[in-house]
Design a protein around this motif. Structure first.
Motif, short mmCIF file in Angstrom:
data_model
loop_
_atom_site.label_atom_id
_atom_site.label_comp_id
_atom_site.label_asym_id
_atom_site.label_seq_id
_atom_site.Cartn_x
_atom_site.Cartn_y
_atom_site.Cartn_z
N GLY A 8 3.15 -2.26 67.39
CA GLY A 8 3.89 -1.53 67.99
C GLY A 8 5.10 -1.96 68.89
N GLY A 9 5.10 -3.43 68.47
CA GLY A 9 6.32 -4.09 69.18
C GLY A 9 7.73 -3.58 68.78
N ILE A 10 8.73 -4.18 68.99
CA ILE A 10 9.96 -3.80 68.52
C ILE A 10 10.22 -3.99 67.04
CG2 ILE A 10 11.42 -6.11 68.67
CD1 ILE A 10 13.38 -4.10 70.58
N ALA A 11 9.61 -4.61 66.43
CA ALA A 11 9.63 -4.71 65.07
C ALA A 11 9.20 -3.55 64.37
CB ALA A 11 9.23 -6.03 64.30
N GLY A 12 7.88 -3.32 64.97
CA GLY A 12 6.91 -2.35 64.37
C GLY A 12 7.77 -0.82 64.71
N LEU A 13 8.37 -0.70 65.69
CA LEU A 13 8.95 0.61 66.04
C LEU A 13 10.47 0.90 65.26
CD1 LEU A 13 8.72 0.57 70.01
CD2 LEU A 13 7.34 1.97 68.38
N VAL A 14 11.10 -0.33 65.11
CA VAL A 14 12.40 -0.23 64.04
C VAL A 14 11.66 0.23 62.76
CG1 VAL A 14 14.03 -1.39 63.01
CG2 VAL A 14 13.54 -1.74 65.42
N ALA A 15 10.83 -0.54 62.33
CA ALA A 15 10.13 -0.08 60.92
C ALA A 15 9.85 1.21 60.79
CB ALA A 15 8.99 -1.10 60.54
N ALA A 16 8.99 1.68 61.91
CA ALA A 16 8.58 3.16 61.85
C ALA A 16 9.80 4.19 61.68
CB ALA A 16 7.78 3.18 63.12
N GLY A 62 20.84 -7.37 65.06
CA GLY A 62 19.99 -6.31 65.73
C GLY A 62 20.72 -5.23 66.20
N LEU A 63 21.99 -5.42 67.15
CA LEU A 63 22.64 -4.48 67.81
C LEU A 63 23.23 -3.27 66.92
CD1 LEU A 63 24.03 -3.33 70.36
CD2 LEU A 63 25.75 -4.72 70.05
N PRO A 64 23.84 -3.51 65.94
CA PRO A 64 24.36 -2.45 64.98
C PRO A 64 23.07 -1.59 64.25
CG PRO A 64 24.94 -4.64 63.85
CD PRO A 64 24.32 -4.73 65.41
N ILE A 65 22.07 -2.30 64.00
CA ILE A 65 20.85 -1.69 63.65
C ILE A 65 20.36 -0.49 64.81
CG2 ILE A 65 18.42 -1.79 62.76
CD1 ILE A 65 19.22 -4.48 61.45
N LEU A 66 20.05 -1.01 65.85
CA LEU A 66 19.74 -0.31 67.02
C LEU A 66 20.58 0.99 67.09
CD1 LEU A 66 18.77 -2.86 69.60
CD2 LEU A 66 17.21 -1.29 68.07
N GLU A 67 21.88 0.76 67.09
CA GLU A 67 22.83 1.90 67.29
C GLU A 67 22.73 3.10 66.21
OE1 GLU A 67 26.11 -0.51 70.11
OE2 GLU A 67 26.47 -0.41 67.88
N ARG A 68 22.58 2.29 65.01
CA ARG A 68 22.64 3.33 63.84
C ARG A 68 21.48 4.45 64.13
NH1 ARG A 68 19.66 2.90 59.53
NH2 ARG A 68 19.27 0.59 59.89
N LEU A 69 20.13 3.86 64.67
CA LEU A 69 18.96 4.34 64.80
C LEU A 69 18.92 5.25 65.77
CD1 LEU A 69 16.29 1.83 64.14
CD2 LEU A 69 16.86 3.42 62.58
N GLY A 70 20.07 5.27 66.71
CA GLY A 70 20.20 6.24 67.62
C GLY A 70 19.91 5.67 69.03
N VAL A 194 12.42 -0.16 73.90
CA VAL A 194 11.37 0.14 73.32
C VAL A 194 11.10 1.74 73.55
CG1 VAL A 194 8.80 0.04 73.93
CG2 VAL A 194 10.19 -2.27 73.90
N GLY A 195 11.54 1.96 75.03
CA GLY A 195 11.14 3.57 75.22
C GLY A 195 12.09 4.49 74.05
N GLN A 196 13.22 4.15 74.06
CA GLN A 196 14.18 5.03 73.09
C GLN A 196 13.78 4.83 71.71
OE1 GLN A 196 18.46 4.83 73.81
NE2 GLN A 196 18.11 3.30 75.19
N LEU A 197 13.01 3.67 71.26
CA LEU A 197 12.75 3.63 69.83
C LEU A 197 11.65 4.28 69.69
CD1 LEU A 197 13.30 -0.07 69.07
CD2 LEU A 197 14.33 1.92 67.78
N ALA A 372 13.40 -9.99 64.24
CA ALA A 372 12.37 -8.94 64.52
C ALA A 372 13.08 -7.71 63.82
CB ALA A 372 11.86 -8.93 65.86
N ILE A 373 14.16 -7.18 64.61
CA ILE A 373 14.90 -5.84 64.00
C ILE A 373 15.29 -5.91 62.47
CG2 ILE A 373 16.78 -4.48 64.44
CD1 ILE A 373 16.61 -5.74 67.54
N HIS A 374 15.87 -7.09 62.28
CA HIS A 374 16.29 -7.05 60.65
C HIS A 374 15.26 -7.02 59.88
CE1 HIS A 374 18.14 -8.97 57.13
NE2 HIS A 374 19.36 -8.45 57.31
N SER A 375 14.29 -7.82 59.95
CA SER A 375 13.13 -7.92 58.95
C SER A 375 12.42 -6.59 58.98
CB SER A 375 12.08 -9.09 59.48
OG SER A 375 11.50 -8.84 60.62
#
Length: 392
Positions: A8-16, A62-70, A194-197, A372-375
């Protein structure tokens, strides 16, 4: 489609989040009591303290991916006009840009010319041609004086966290280029991500289970599994052998100091590879970048770290409200060693048609949080495509 994310780190939360957006029913298993992994932060002294210095690259993956996820990303851009260096135990104004070395009083004109030669090569060379080339060789080729090499090493060290000539030159070139667009020091620490994801994932139907240790993948009921854990854990769970590798580590003193004795200025010790940085909320980090191949005892760097604080912020001990020393914090699980082709030599994100990998050590793209985010996105998309092909 039933998907399990282990970690449940940043990679796991992005993947989820990506899997849920693709229509999967997702459960995240995190062995700790909270999610976040190395990206989690701690609430101390009325602020939030990261575990070591963290920065999000404005020009990174990472930044554009995070923003796309909300995710709403808020932070401060470090002021390059408030940057100092230490040379022979003297604090001097640092270059406000890479080209600002032309005015550096601690360098001769020959050394400045050597730095300019390296900067010219920085934009001319194709990093893909230098995956297996040690950065030390590139320094010798272009930064041909001791003073120039110290400045070039500073650029590579701050941007990659790797302080050794064995660092892949390709990694150094990419990260130094990315650093020219500067970074964000996040408000609320990386816990804000982390909290937002986590909240976004739950809103998308993801189940997050903490204090959940997985020891046997064979017992899991899932169509696909994303392993967003360290390489040691993947080896234990799957029996795969990734071979020899080393983590990138840092000794860091994290502190809360809302009113420092001197105006807060990021400061790099050119002789010792120690970096002092100030972040939002009265937070600071002073860390020594450790050579992955140096067997010096953990904690040996503390005197050098406190020595930089003594020079840059004399009297700092009387102003600190909270401090924490981490003698050998893992910054990156897979040091990009030129001997193993740097980032290109990292494991791919697919173990088999059911099992995928995500983390800062997976795939050829990005470094640190960007990797982490991209993978994680790549792992989720590959998993969704695999199940889609089977259904068809």
């Amino acid at each position: 489609m039933k998907a399990l994310v282990i970690g449940g780190g940043i990679a796991g939360l992005v993947a989820a989040n990506e899997l849920a957006l693709g229509g999967a029913h997702v459960t995240v298993h995190e062995r700790s009591t909270v999610v976040g992994g190395r990206a989690s932060s701690d609430a101390v002294a009325s602020t939030v303290l990261n575990r070591g210095p963290h920065a999000l690259y404005r020009a990174g993956l990472g930044l554009p991916i995070l923003e796309r996820l909300g995710v709403v990303v808020r932070g401060e851009v470090p002021d390059l006009h408030r940057f100092d260096v230490v040379v022979d135990d003297e604090v001097l104004p640092g270059p406000t840009t890479p080209w600002g070395t032309a005015r550096a009083p601690y360098m001769s004109w020959a050394e400045k010319a050597a730095v300019a030669r390296f900067l010219g090569a920085l934009f001319r060379l194709d990093p893909a041609d230098f995956e297996a080339t040690p950065f030390g060789e590139l320094e010798e080729r272009y930064a041909t004086t001791d003073g120039a090499r110290r400045v070039v090493e500073m650029m590579a060290t701050i941007s990659t966290f790797g302080r050794t000539p064995r660092l892949s030159a390709a990694t150094a070139l990419r990260q130094i280029r990315a650093s020219l667009s500067n970074v964000l020091y996040l408000e609320g620490g990386w816990q804000s991500l982390v909290g937002q994801l986590a909240d976004l994932a739950v809103a998308r139907g993801v189940t997050i289970v903490t204090s959940s240790r997985i020891d046997d993948l064979g017992t899991l009921d899932a169509d696909v599994i994303v392993l967003a854990v360290a390489p040691d854990a993947v080896e234990r769970l799957t029996g795969v052998d990734f071979g020899e590798r080393r983590p990138t580590r840092m000794a860091t003193l994290d502190f809360v100091m809302p009113t420092p004795p001197q105006p807060p200025r990021n400061t790099f010790d050119l002789d010792r590879g120690v970096f002092l940085s100030f972040h939002p909320g009265g937070v600071g980090h002073c860390g020594k970048y450790l050579d992955p191949f140096d067997e010096a005892p953990a904690g040996a760097a503390r005197a050098e770290i406190e020595g930089l604080l003594d020079l840059a912020q004399p009297g700092w001990r009387d102003h600190v409200e909270h401090q924490r020393f981490l003698p050998a914090m893992h910054v990156n699980e897979w040091f990009p060693d030129a001997a193993t082709s740097g980032q290109a030599g990292r494991p791919s994100g697919r173990l088999d048609d059911r099992t995928f990998l995500a983390g800062d050590w997976v795939g050829p793209d990005g470094l640190l949080g960007d990797a982490a985010i991209h993978s994680a996105v790549i792992a989720a998309h590959n998993a969704l495509r695999t199940v889609g092909r089977e259904a068809a």
